[in-house]
Each structure stands twice: as C-alpha cells, then as structure tokens.
Design a protein around this motif. Structure first.
Motif, PDB file in Angstrom:
ATOM      1  N   UNK A  37       0.889  -1.169   0.000  1.00 52.56           N
ATOM      2  CA  UNK A  37       0.000   0.000   0.000  1.00 52.56           C
ATOM      3  C   UNK A  37       0.919   1.209   0.000  1.00 52.56           C
ATOM      4  N   UNK A  38       0.607   2.180  -0.811  1.00 47.91           N
ATOM      5  CA  UNK A  38       1.495   3.346  -0.894  1.00 47.91           C
ATOM      6  C   UNK A  38       1.218   4.277   0.291  1.00 47.91           C
ATOM      7  N   UNK A  39       2.280   4.775   0.894  1.00 45.33           N
ATOM      8  CA  UNK A  39       2.084   5.719   2.005  1.00 45.33           C
ATOM      9  C   UNK A  39       1.549   7.059   1.501  1.00 45.33           C
ATOM     10  N   UNK A  40       1.100   7.918   2.413  1.00 42.27           N
ATOM     11  CA  UNK A  40       0.675   9.268   2.010  1.00 42.27           C
ATOM     12  C   UNK A  40       1.798   9.976   1.253  1.00 42.27           C
ATOM     13  N   UNK A  41       1.440  10.835   0.337  1.00 41.36           N
ATOM     14  CA  UNK A  41       2.457  11.549  -0.452  1.00 41.36           C
ATOM     15  C   UNK A  41       3.030  12.703   0.374  1.00 41.36           C
ATOM     16  N   UNK A  42       3.802  12.308   1.351  1.00 43.15           N
ATOM     17  CA  UNK A  42       4.377  13.251   2.292  1.00 43.15           C
ATOM     18  C   UNK A  42       5.858  12.910   2.451  1.00 43.15           C
TER      19      UNK A  42
END
Lengths: 280, 280
Positions: free
Chosen positions: B261-266
């Motif tokens: 799952x991709x993490x938040x774009x942070x």
C-alpha cells in the motif's frame, strides 16, 4: 551572565522545565517486557499485545525458546533502523510467516489521548498507554507508529511474510512505514545502548559485511521468565489522564521565556519525550 | 522464501533500492569542515557560513584557539541533544555573546531544491547544498532546520546570548526550535560516534552528574588547519539538480513492490538520507 548560565535558562533550558512538570506513572507487568541483553548493555522493550497479539505471542515464544540468543544486528543504518535476528539462515518451520498486524479496529470504549495538532501522515495521532498511535476515526482503525525506539517485524515484499527478525527505529521517525509493517513494541529502557549498536559502513547498502564486527544479542527473555533479581521494576509515564494532557498543552504553547518567539502550534507525536523510572 | 530473503526484498528492502539510485557529489572544502575528535571517535561537521556567518567565524576561532580541546558533553538527552562546551565556567571575555543568526534574507538568485510535500512547521522546506532548510517565500526568509545531526548554538533565554557552547541533535527533529536558535552545521561523518556520546541518566534533568563519566572532545580543528594526512576528502550528495529531484520523487511515490500500500504523499525533510563518501 554567570548566574544566567547556571540557572534554569542555561543552554537549552526547555527540557529541564518540561521534566519538572508533574507526571503519573504505571508499573509495567513483567509478562509484557522483553529484555534484550546486547553486547552494548541491557535494553528493555514494552510489548503491545493489544495492537499485535499474534506477533507478541511469537516474540515471546522465540525469546522463551532461546531463539535470539547469539543472534546479530546485521543490518544497521544510522538514522534509520537496526535490524536483528536470523538473517539469511534457512527459515525455521516452527515459525511460519505471520499475518500483518498493522491496523486494528478500535471500539467506542478505546481510550486514546489525542495529540492536539495536525499530522501529515494520519488523520489523528495520540497515545494509548504510552504507545504513539495513529487513528482514522472514520474507518475506526488505529495503528502503532514508527517513532524512535519503536520495534517492528522485518518482512519480504508480501505483507504476511514476517517470521522472526525485527528492527528497532534508531533515527528520525520513518512514518512512511506506518500501517504497512507490524509494530509490536517500544524501547523503554536502554535506548542509549540501542544507539551504540554497530552501524554498517555509511557508504554501503546497510548490511554489515561478513568480516566486520556486529553487535550480538547475548540473550533475550520475557521479564516474567527471569529471576526476580534480574527484573527491572519499570514505571512508564501514563499518557491517559489530565497530567499528560497538560503536558501536551504546555509543549504546544511553550509559555517558557526561552521561546522569545513562539513556535507554530504543532506537536510531532514522535517528538514528545515520555518519562521512565525505576520503582523503589 | 530463502531467495526472497536474500534478494532485494529482504527485510526492509527500501533503503537498498534508494541507495542504488544515481547520485551526484561535491567535495567539501577543508576550510568548511570542523573535525571533532571525541572519546568515541572522529566526527566531521560541515559548517554553513552562508546562513550563520558570525557563528561560523566564532566556531573557527574557538577551534583554532584550542578552546574545545578537553571540553565535555555535559548535557546529553537521548532522543534530543548532546550539548558540549565550557558548561558553567566563567564566560570568556574573548567570546562575547553573538547575534542570533536564525533567519536570513534570500535573494532571487538563491537556489533551493524544494521538497514536494507539505510541512507543518514551514511554508516550504527544501535543501540548499545538502542542508535542510525552511523557506517563507512571502517574507523572503530561509533558515537551517533542526534535523538529526544539525549543530546549533546553546543560549540563555535572550536571543543574542550564545557564546561558545553548542548542541548536536541526536534524536527526532526538534523542529519547534527552528528559527529561534542559530543552526550552523551538520554532521557529515561519524554520526555513529555522536550516538555513542554518554547520556545523562534518563531519570534526571539531562545534566550529567559531576561524578559520572562524560564524553570528552579530545580536540577540535578546522580541516584546513590539519596536516593533509589527517584530512578526510569528504564528498557529500549534491542536493541541487535533476538526480536529487528524482530521488525526492522516488521517495514520494514509493514505486517499489515492498510498498504493497502506498504511504501518504508526504516527505519529512529530516527523513531524507543524504549520502556521503570518501574521494579516492
């Protein structure tokens, strides 16, 4: 000037002020403590069987069987993680892959002390009995965060692939791993010993070369299995209740004169020190 | 399974992938390096005379005069800072209080590589020649950030009160100090030795008791003052240019299979590892 330097305002006076606030503590049960005696000294981990029940059961079984005794920290990247365990040994059929335990359902009765601050990785952050957590109130999910001192299970690309090896976060919180790793504990004693774990060469991949020294886990054991004389009666700061809420507000508002300009009203959940002490 | 464990995806495979990306490097001039030979080993700091010109001149003068030789790290809080210097000695009239150098005007020609992410403490974050910076584009101000490995000047409550003592950030970035402290350097070599600095008792105030061991600065010197044989030819990752921008995008998007799952774009500006190597 001399007086100033000697007084409360000496250097970074902040922490002294913060630590003088009242705190409440709770004694951690020995059955929830993992003792890791490293070459560098004793490290004690508080396990979290609420968020990671299967993994904590596995860790206790491994420690009880002596599995970690003599194992090494073989992948150690300063500012990131120290990873230890069996490394490239053949997988032990006694310890099949574990299900991912990243996120758990929260019940309406679950008490989480929310951090009064926005956060970029989670809708909410907070603390549940000393553990930093994320919270998605809509989906009713909560998870343990990757803060310095957090322990998580190493895995392959597949979510349900962790078996025996684990890592300890030793640097700036890798929050991008939140929710996709099983975090199962936190260091509450001997973090200075964790920071002495021998690093891999910074110019390499993070794996310590076979001919270079590695830090060994001399033995690992659950506290309840140790003789009373070897147990540490560790009291951890209680994060539920009014005293801790006041501490959070104090850190948010920074009323101390040291802050001649007040910082943004932001709290990094991984940058809130929690006190630990020995019961007498 | 065994193959998987041995391959790229072993454990936390992330860093291996990240480190295999191309990088460009720049050689740091010896006149901008501060060598600190601690009891624990050699630490090398890159000074930043652009953001903190008066402070860097002071540090060079102090090192040149042998001021730090034999001084101790007397206030060391795991997860926060290691503070060293004269401690409670009478102030040296040769080194009067310095003006705060927290924020500097940026010119239209100033090149800062912006981190493509929101941040809670600054309108923008970015890198300027390897240093993590904050940027307020409206007020045209930029400042060096408190990330792990950052060096700042200790002070009393008054902004213009720093003289000789300094701290190194050894834990989760205390970003709330950004803009109200003079940050003047960053550790580029030997951060593992910094992490071995002896801590104060966790149950105390952070000051190491007089009867307890402290880590000594055996000597400190600017690189240019050292014999060539003692200088390290350190190459640091260049944060201006396309290669570094691509690295930031890669960390933001996390295309690797490990991220099921991709993490938040942070991106946390303090959680972006920068490579260092020795020139041959």
């Amino acid at each position: 000037m001399r007086q100033l330097l000697l007084g409360l305002s000496m250097g970074l006076g902040i922490v002294i002020t913060q630590f003088s606030m009242a705190q409440s503590f709770r004694l951690v049960d020995q059955s929830e403590l993992l003792y890791l005696h490293l070459d560098s000294g004793l490290v004690v981990v508080e396990l979290n069987g609420i968020y990671a029940p299967n993994t904590v059961a596995r860790i206790k079984a491994l420690a009880g069987a002596g599995f970690y005794n003599g194992k090494m920290f073989y992948r150690v990247i300063d500012g990131f993680v120290a990873q230890g365990g069996a490394n490239d040994e053949a997988p032990d059929p006694n310890y099949p892959p574990l299900p991912m335990e990243a996120k758990r359902m929260v019940a309406p009765t679950d008490a989480i002390t929310l951090v009064p601050s926005p956060d970029l990785f989670a809708a909410f952050t907070g603390f549940k009995h000393g553990f930093a957590v994320g919270l998605d109130a809509d989906k009713k999910r909560s998870w343990l965060l990757h803060c310095p001192g957090s322990l998580g299970m190493s895995r392959a690309n597949e979510p349900d692939s962790a078996t025996t090896d684990f890592y300890i976060v030793i640097g700036q919180a890798p929050r991008y791993l939140d929710g996709i790793m099983t975090v199962f504990g936190r260091v509450i004693w001997g973090m200075d010993k964790v920071q002495q774990i021998i690093r891999a060469d910074v110019t390499g991949s993070g794996i310590i070369a076979a001919d270079k020294p590695q830090t060994k886990i001399r033995w690992a054991a659950v506290g309840a299995a140790l003789p009373k004389t070897q147990q540490l009666a560790l009291m951890v700061e209680e994060t539920q209740g009014k005293l801790f809420e006041e501490k959070l507000i104090d850190r948010l508002e920074r009323p101390q004169a040291f802050f001649y300009e007040k910082p943004p009203r932001v709290l990094d959940v991984c940058q809130i020190p929690l006190r630990v002490k020995l019961a007498n």
